[in-house]
Design a protein around this motif. Sequence first.
Motif, PDB file in Angstrom:
ATOM      1  N   ALA A  58      33.336  42.637  37.296  1.00  0.00           N
ATOM      2  CA  ALA A  58      34.426  42.919  37.058  1.00  0.00           C
ATOM      3  C   ALA A  58      35.206  42.148  38.119  1.00  0.00           C
ATOM      4  O   ALA A  58      36.338  41.879  37.884  1.00  0.00           O
ATOM      5  N   PRO A  59      34.939  42.332  39.488  1.00  0.00           N
ATOM      6  CA  PRO A  59      35.633  41.653  40.375  1.00  0.00           C
ATOM      7  C   PRO A  59      35.856  40.045  40.278  1.00  0.00           C
ATOM      8  O   PRO A  59      36.989  39.402  40.374  1.00  0.00           O
ATOM      9  N   LEU A  60      34.708  39.628  39.885  1.00  0.00           N
ATOM     10  CA  LEU A  60      34.732  38.047  39.605  1.00  0.00           C
ATOM     11  C   LEU A  60      35.749  37.757  38.288  1.00  0.00           C
ATOM     12  O   LEU A  60      36.590  36.787  38.576  1.00  0.00           O
ATOM     13  N   LEU A  61      35.810  38.407  37.224  1.00  0.00           N
ATOM     14  CA  LEU A  61      36.883  38.407  36.242  1.00  0.00           C
ATOM     15  C   LEU A  61      38.292  38.487  36.877  1.00  0.00           C
ATOM     16  O   LEU A  61      38.979  38.011  36.293  1.00  0.00           O
ATOM     17  N   GLN A  62      38.439  39.409  37.461  1.00  0.00           N
ATOM     18  CA  GLN A  62      39.830  39.931  38.191  1.00  0.00           C
ATOM     19  C   GLN A  62      40.172  38.562  38.839  1.00  0.00           C
ATOM     20  O   GLN A  62      41.469  38.096  38.825  1.00  0.00           O
ATOM     21  N   LEU A  63      39.355  37.977  39.632  1.00  0.00           N
ATOM     22  CA  LEU A  63      39.598  36.686  40.434  1.00  0.00           C
ATOM     23  C   LEU A  63      39.904  35.551  39.679  1.00  0.00           C
ATOM     24  O   LEU A  63      40.920  34.879  39.738  1.00  0.00           O
TER      25      LEU A  63
END
Length: 128
Positions: free
Chosen positions: A27-32
């Motif tokens: 999730a944080p990787l996709l947001q970045l």
Amino acid sequence: SAKDFPKELQPLVTTIAEVTQQPVAVAPLLQLLIETIQTSVQSLLDKDCNMLDRWHDHDYLIKQPLRYICGSEEIIGVGRGISHDGRYRIVDAGGVEHAIVGGQVRPLNWPAEPAPLHASSGKGKEAG
């Protein structure tokens, strides 16, 4: 893991977890990734942005020895980047500049004929 990919792609791929040897929170990787894409698109809307110059900054083949193959045509030369009309420029050993549209453009030390990705697929053309 690379084993999740088709056998012919496995030597070419890896995962972030394998490289970093750490678990990856998706999730944080996709947001970045989304934020980075949005920032990049917004910067392209800037009237002072010269997309071609920015592309050349990331073109691995500029000033590199390369091989171009399209059917029976082969050119060995040095990459000069994309022209304003979208063709890739190659300068051969004789100093002649070629502007190409389709075919395979690869670093000179790569195999001239890569293995097909799918046994049932015919030869496709890659854009350079």
